[in-house]
Design a protein around this motif. Structure first.
Motif, PDB file in Angstrom:
ATOM      1  N   ASN A   1      27.980  39.474  15.875  1.00 27.87           N
ATOM      2  CA  ASN A   1      27.533  38.112  16.065  1.00 27.87           C
ATOM      3  C   ASN A   1      28.410  37.005  15.527  1.00 27.87           C
ATOM      4  O   ASN A   1      28.108  35.839  15.702  1.00 27.87           O
ATOM      5  CB  ASN A   1      26.127  38.003  15.487  1.00 27.87           C
ATOM      6  N   ASN A   2      29.453  37.360  14.854  1.00 28.02           N
ATOM      7  CA  ASN A   2      30.310  36.329  14.290  1.00 28.02           C
ATOM      8  C   ASN A   2      30.883  35.408  15.337  1.00 28.02           C
ATOM      9  O   ASN A   2      30.913  34.198  15.179  1.00 28.02           O
ATOM     10  CB  ASN A   2      31.475  36.985  13.542  1.00 28.02           C
ATOM     11  N   ASN A   3      31.280  36.009  16.397  1.00 28.05           N
ATOM     12  CA  ASN A   3      32.172  35.290  17.265  1.00 28.05           C
ATOM     13  C   ASN A   3      31.952  35.722  18.720  1.00 28.05           C
ATOM     14  O   ASN A   3      32.706  36.512  19.267  1.00 28.05           O
ATOM     15  CB  ASN A   3      33.583  35.678  16.746  1.00 28.05           C
ATOM     16  N   PRO A   4      30.861  35.218  19.336  1.00 28.60           N
ATOM     17  CA  PRO A   4      30.579  35.696  20.696  1.00 28.60           C
ATOM     18  C   PRO A   4      31.696  35.315  21.670  1.00 28.60           C
ATOM     19  O   PRO A   4      32.089  34.150  21.723  1.00 28.60           O
ATOM     20  CB  PRO A   4      29.268  34.988  21.047  1.00 28.60           C
ATOM     21  N   GLN A   5      32.185  36.280  22.362  1.00 34.33           N
ATOM     22  CA  GLN A   5      33.243  35.942  23.311  1.00 34.33           C
ATOM     23  C   GLN A   5      33.251  36.843  24.539  1.00 34.33           C
ATOM     24  O   GLN A   5      32.755  37.961  24.538  1.00 34.33           O
ATOM     25  CB  GLN A   5      34.603  35.972  22.628  1.00 34.33           C
ATOM     26  N   ILE A   6      33.841  36.273  25.577  1.00 31.57           N
ATOM     27  CA  ILE A   6      34.003  37.008  26.833  1.00 31.57           C
ATOM     28  C   ILE A   6      35.488  37.011  27.140  1.00 31.57           C
ATOM     29  O   ILE A   6      36.132  35.952  27.114  1.00 31.57           O
ATOM     30  CB  ILE A   6      33.228  36.324  27.984  1.00 31.57           C
ATOM     31  N   GLN A   7      35.979  38.198  27.399  1.00 29.93           N
ATOM     32  CA  GLN A   7      37.400  38.279  27.717  1.00 29.93           C
ATOM     33  C   GLN A   7      37.558  38.659  29.191  1.00 29.93           C
ATOM     34  O   GLN A   7      36.984  39.650  29.643  1.00 29.93           O
ATOM     35  CB  GLN A   7      38.029  39.359  26.842  1.00 29.93           C
ATOM     36  N   ILE A   8      38.312  37.837  29.900  1.00 31.49           N
ATOM     37  CA  ILE A   8      38.511  38.128  31.327  1.00 31.49           C
ATOM     38  C   ILE A   8      39.985  38.433  31.543  1.00 31.49           C
ATOM     39  O   ILE A   8      40.857  37.611  31.239  1.00 31.49           O
ATOM     40  CB  ILE A   8      38.105  36.931  32.205  1.00 31.49           C
ATOM     41  N   LYS A   9      40.238  39.634  32.044  1.00 30.09           N
ATOM     42  CA  LYS A   9      41.624  40.042  32.203  1.00 30.09           C
ATOM     43  C   LYS A   9      41.856  40.429  33.655  1.00 30.09           C
ATOM     44  O   LYS A   9      41.016  41.110  34.258  1.00 30.09           O
ATOM     45  CB  LYS A   9      41.873  41.269  31.316  1.00 30.09           C
ATOM     46  N   THR A  10      42.969  39.949  34.214  1.00 25.89           N
ATOM     47  CA  THR A  10      43.293  40.406  35.569  1.00 25.89           C
ATOM     48  C   THR A  10      44.629  41.123  35.519  1.00 25.89           C
ATOM     49  O   THR A  10      45.462  40.836  34.662  1.00 25.89           O
ATOM     50  CB  THR A  10      43.396  39.226  36.561  1.00 25.89           C
ATOM     51  N   GLU A  11      44.797  42.029  36.455  1.00 26.59           N
ATOM     52  CA  GLU A  11      45.973  42.889  36.377  1.00 26.59           C
ATOM     53  C   GLU A  11      46.340  43.375  37.777  1.00 26.59           C
ATOM     54  O   GLU A  11      45.448  43.705  38.575  1.00 26.59           O
ATOM     55  CB  GLU A  11      45.578  44.112  35.536  1.00 26.59           C
ATOM     56  N   LEU A  12      47.623  43.428  38.020  1.00 31.54           N
ATOM     57  CA  LEU A  12      48.097  44.029  39.272  1.00 31.54           C
ATOM     58  C   LEU A  12      48.382  45.490  38.956  1.00 31.54           C
ATOM     59  O   LEU A  12      49.274  45.798  38.163  1.00 31.54           O
ATOM     60  CB  LEU A  12      49.378  43.301  39.715  1.00 31.54           C
ATOM     61  N   LEU A  13      47.574  46.382  39.529  1.00 33.77           N
ATOM     62  CA  LEU A  13      47.711  47.796  39.148  1.00 33.77           C
ATOM     63  C   LEU A  13      48.906  48.444  39.834  1.00 33.77           C
ATOM     64  O   LEU A  13      49.678  49.166  39.226  1.00 33.77           O
ATOM     65  CB  LEU A  13      46.437  48.559  39.492  1.00 33.77           C
ATOM     66  N   ASP A  14      49.043  48.196  41.116  1.00 38.76           N
ATOM     67  CA  ASP A  14      50.221  48.647  41.858  1.00 38.76           C
ATOM     68  C   ASP A  14      50.334  47.746  43.088  1.00 38.76           C
ATOM     69  O   ASP A  14      49.646  46.722  43.143  1.00 38.76           O
ATOM     70  CB  ASP A  14      50.124  50.136  42.229  1.00 38.76           C
ATOM     71  N   GLU A  15      51.103  48.153  44.072  1.00 40.02           N
ATOM     72  CA  GLU A  15      51.285  47.209  45.180  1.00 40.02           C
ATOM     73  C   GLU A  15      50.036  47.081  46.059  1.00 40.02           C
ATOM     74  O   GLU A  15      49.958  46.216  46.915  1.00 40.02           O
ATOM     75  CB  GLU A  15      52.532  47.562  46.011  1.00 40.02           C
ATOM     76  N   LYS A  16      49.044  47.951  45.794  1.00 40.67           N
ATOM     77  CA  LYS A  16      47.851  47.910  46.641  1.00 40.67           C
ATOM     78  C   LYS A  16      46.586  47.458  45.938  1.00 40.67           C
ATOM     79  O   LYS A  16      45.619  47.090  46.603  1.00 40.67           O
ATOM     80  CB  LYS A  16      47.605  49.301  47.237  1.00 40.67           C
ATOM     81  N   TRP A  17      46.555  47.576  44.641  1.00 41.57           N
ATOM     82  CA  TRP A  17      45.293  47.345  43.926  1.00 41.57           C
ATOM     83  C   TRP A  17      45.421  46.300  42.814  1.00 41.57           C
ATOM     84  O   TRP A  17      46.439  46.230  42.139  1.00 41.57           O
ATOM     85  CB  TRP A  17      44.808  48.633  43.275  1.00 41.57           C
ATOM     86  N   ILE A  18      44.312  45.578  42.636  1.00 46.79           N
ATOM     87  CA  ILE A  18      44.228  44.715  41.453  1.00 46.79           C
ATOM     88  C   ILE A  18      42.972  45.098  40.658  1.00 46.79           C
ATOM     89  O   ILE A  18      42.055  45.720  41.207  1.00 46.79           O
ATOM     90  CB  ILE A  18      44.135  43.207  41.807  1.00 46.79           C
ATOM     91  N   ALA A  19      42.960  44.732  39.383  1.00 44.11           N
ATOM     92  CA  ALA A  19      41.776  45.000  38.556  1.00 44.11           C
ATOM     93  C   ALA A  19      41.378  43.721  37.845  1.00 44.11           C
ATOM     94  O   ALA A  19      42.225  42.924  37.443  1.00 44.11           O
ATOM     95  CB  ALA A  19      42.076  46.099  37.549  1.00 44.11           C
ATOM     96  N   ILE A  20      40.086  43.529  37.731  1.00 48.15           N
ATOM     97  CA  ILE A  20      39.547  42.392  36.974  1.00 48.15           C
ATOM     98  C   ILE A  20      38.593  42.990  35.957  1.00 48.15           C
ATOM     99  O   ILE A  20      37.652  43.704  36.346  1.00 48.15           O
ATOM    100  CB  ILE A  20      38.746  41.444  37.895  1.00 48.15           C
ATOM    101  N   SER A  21      38.835  42.746  34.685  1.00 51.17           N
ATOM    102  CA  SER A  21      37.864  43.274  33.723  1.00 51.17           C
ATOM    103  C   SER A  21      37.211  42.127  32.978  1.00 51.17           C
ATOM    104  O   SER A  21      37.858  41.138  32.627  1.00 51.17           O
ATOM    105  CB  SER A  21      38.523  44.275  32.782  1.00 51.17           C
ATOM    106  N   ILE A  22      35.907  42.273  32.800  1.00 46.82           N
ATOM    107  CA  ILE A  22      35.121  41.243  32.109  1.00 46.82           C
ATOM    108  C   ILE A  22      34.427  41.937  30.944  1.00 46.82           C
ATOM    109  O   ILE A  22      33.591  42.825  31.156  1.00 46.82           O
ATOM    110  CB  ILE A  22      34.096  40.611  33.073  1.00 46.82           C
ATOM    111  N   ALA A  23      34.859  41.571  29.729  1.00 44.76           N
ATOM    112  CA  ALA A  23      34.324  42.275  28.559  1.00 44.76           C
ATOM    113  C   ALA A  23      33.634  41.282  27.639  1.00 44.76           C
ATOM    114  O   ALA A  23      34.084  40.147  27.480  1.00 44.76           O
ATOM    115  CB  ALA A  23      35.460  42.972  27.818  1.00 44.76           C
ATOM    116  N   ASP A  24      32.508  41.732  27.051  1.00 41.91           N
ATOM    117  CA  ASP A  24      31.843  40.870  26.072  1.00 41.91           C
ATOM    118  C   ASP A  24      31.691  41.655  24.775  1.00 41.91           C
ATOM    119  O   ASP A  24      31.826  42.874  24.769  1.00 41.91           O
ATOM    120  CB  ASP A  24      30.473  40.438  26.597  1.00 41.91           C
ATOM    121  N   ASN A  25      31.433  40.947  23.694  1.00 42.58           N
ATOM    122  CA  ASN A  25      31.171  41.655  22.436  1.00 42.58           C
ATOM    123  C   ASN A  25      29.709  41.482  22.046  1.00 42.58           C
ATOM    124  O   ASN A  25      29.372  41.190  20.921  1.00 42.58           O
ATOM    125  CB  ASN A  25      32.133  41.203  21.320  1.00 42.58           C
ATOM    126  N   GLY A  26      28.854  41.688  23.054  1.00 42.08           N
ATOM    127  CA  GLY A  26      27.401  41.562  22.843  1.00 42.08           C
ATOM    128  C   GLY A  26      26.790  42.865  22.367  1.00 42.08           C
ATOM    129  O   GLY A  26      27.441  43.676  21.705  1.00 42.08           O
TER     130      GLY A  26
END
Ligand SMILES: Nc1ncnc2c1ncn2[C@@H]1O[C@H](COP(=O)(O)OP(=O)(O)O)[C@@H](O)[C@H]1O
Ligand SMILES: [Mg+2]
Length: 478
Positions: free
Chosen positions: A387-412
């Protein structure tokens, strides 16, 4: 038939002459006849003669069928049955009496000398008065056989019926289950439709409002520039006046002091500047609203994923800010350079919305948890951590020439294994009634996996947070 073939003790080879027969028949009270296999009367005792109303001498040499109403054919058949059976064969005979009346008798026939090439079979018939017997000559054994067969047939029919019944029951049960499944599916589809409808009307409303706001804001923004310029011009004019007439009328002088002209000149530029920033911000919000609703983009389109995420964040902005008991939620973006992705942008935004809203819910829940633990002195390590520091981390990434990834992480609060296994099930929710519908992740899964041929996964360390990872092909839909 067992019940009618009464096993006798006789030896199949033993024989009895008519004389021997008469010898023992004489003393017996019941009517007895000794007949040949062809039906010729060889001997009878007195009770037979009595029944028929004849003298015994009159009976001698007669054929059995002459004394009964049954046909000779039937009689021969019966006698054959008697001579070929080791058991007593029961039949029925209708005697023709001397006075013209008939008398129905039950007969029990037993072979006492089997047929041989030298001599005919000898059969002993024992008669018994039977009022209720059928008037037709019947081979009761045959009848009984038939009856037994009938009973057997009925039993089989009953068995078949029972089996058919069971099968029917099973089928009815299967149909009921199938119907129940269909009903469930329909209910789900209905809810999905309602949800989709709600989303689409929300989208329409958002787009409508965005459009309505856009016009007046454009006037303001467009005119702001001119208004600023005109004011500058007017101020310039005042300045020139001041230079030309340094010692003006006291009335003007008083007014200049009253309005604090120097401050006004300084401040008005700042004012216009902040009005400009404000209207630009409104325009940005409008753009985000339109981007989020993406009504014009129900079709496949190549879009910048980051714009979609940002406009969704903009819509959720009010939930990220600090409010009452909730601290501000920090959003940390780690965007990589991504190519445009071919997708249904409106639907993808809905997925971002669902996942981000869940993350905010989890962080709010953890904030409440922490308040609770402030009162409760036995605070656990994990609660302190969450509970110290509620945050959401959004990361995008090009995995290879065909795929991308979007990750949405929270510390809940994170997700335990039990919840995780049901996460994508329709209507699964751990939230209170009215708050959770249990459809967010289900719909998100459909959109990512079915509409975009992608993957949606959840990773979580209970009490430390949850991470949702979306993977989609850059050219996602065929
Ligand atoms: N980020 C998260 N942290 C913790 N639990 C989550 C998170 N996201 C989803 N969940 C769990 O998954 C359940 C289902 O989510 P969802 O399908 O969006 O339905 P709803 O939000 O209406 O409950 C939630 O009730 C919650 O228990
Ligand atoms: Mg949800």
């Amino acid at each position: 038939m067992q019940i009618c073939k009464v096993e006798s003790n006789r030896e199949s080879g033993s024989s009895m002459t008519p004389e021997q027969f008469l010898e023992f028949a004489r003393v017996l009270p019941e009517p007895l006849l000794l007949v040949s296999g062809e039906g010729q009367l060889l001997a009878t005792n007195q009770p037979v003669a009595d029944i028929l109303g004849l003298r015994r001498q009159e009976l001698r040499g007669k054929m059995l069928f002459e004394l009964v109403t049954e046909s000779s054919n039937d009689i021969v058949k019966y006698l054959q049955a008697c001579s070929s059976s080791r058991a007593m064969v029961i039949g029925s005979l209708t005697l023709r009496m001397n006075d013209g009346q008939t008398l129905i008798c039950r007969s029990q026939g037993a072979v006492i000398q089997p047929w041989s090439p030298e001599s005919s079979a000898l059969i002993l018939l024992r008669l018994e008065n039977r009022v209720l017997a059928s008037s037709n000559f019947v081979l009761l054994n045959e009848k009984i056989d038939e009856l037994a067969k009938e009973v057997q047939r009925r039993k089989q029919a009953e068995e078949a019926l029972k089996k058919a019944n069971q099968e029917l029951e099973i089928r009815v049960e299967e149909r009921t289950t199938a119907l129940q499944d269909t009903l469930n599916e329909l209910q789900l589809t209905q809810t999905q439709l309602i949800q989709a409808e709600k989303m689409s009307s929300l989208g329409q409303m958002v787009a409508g409002i965005a459009h309505e706001i856009n016009n007046p804001v454009s006037f303001i923004y467009g005119n702001l520039h001119h208004a600023h310029k005109y004011t500058q011009d007017l101020l310039k004019l005042v300045e020139i006046y001041q230079q030309a007439f340094p010692n003006t009328l006291p009335e003007i002088q008083r007014q200049v002091e009253e309005i604090d002209l120097d401050f006004l000149i300084q401040d008005i530029t700042k004012l216009f500047q902040s009005m400009k920033v404000g209207t630009e911000r409104i325009q940005e919000i409008v753009k985000s609203l339109r981007n989020f609703s993406r009504l014009d983009e129900a079709e496949l389109k190549q879009v910048n994923i980051h714009e979609g995420i940002d406009s969704t964040l903009m819509i959720l902005e009010h939930r990220l800010q600090a409010r009452h008991e909730y601290p501000e939620i920090k959003v940390i973006k780690k965007y990589s350079k991504l190519p445009n992705v071919t997708c249904y942008p409106g639907q993808l935004n809905q997925v971002f919305m669902n996942i981000l809203a869940n993350a905010i819910d989890a962080l709010e829940a953890s904030a409440l948890n922490s308040q609770y633990s402030k009162v409760n002195t036995q605070k656990t390590e994990s609660q302190k951590l969450i509970n110290n520091n509620p945050q959401i981390q959004i990361k995008t990434e090009l995995l290879d020439e065909k795929w991308i990834a979007i990750s949405i992480a929270d510390n809940g609060l994170g997700i335990n294994e039990q919840v995780r296994s049901k996460l994508f099930d329709p209507f699964f929710t751990t939230k209170s009634v009215g708050k959770g519908t249990g459809l967010g992740l289900y719909i998100s899964y459909q959109i990512i996996v079915e509409k975009h041929n992608g993957q949606l996964n959840c990773f979580s360390v209970p009490e430390k947070g949850a991470k949702f990872v979306i993977k989609i092909p850059i050219q996602s839909v065929s």
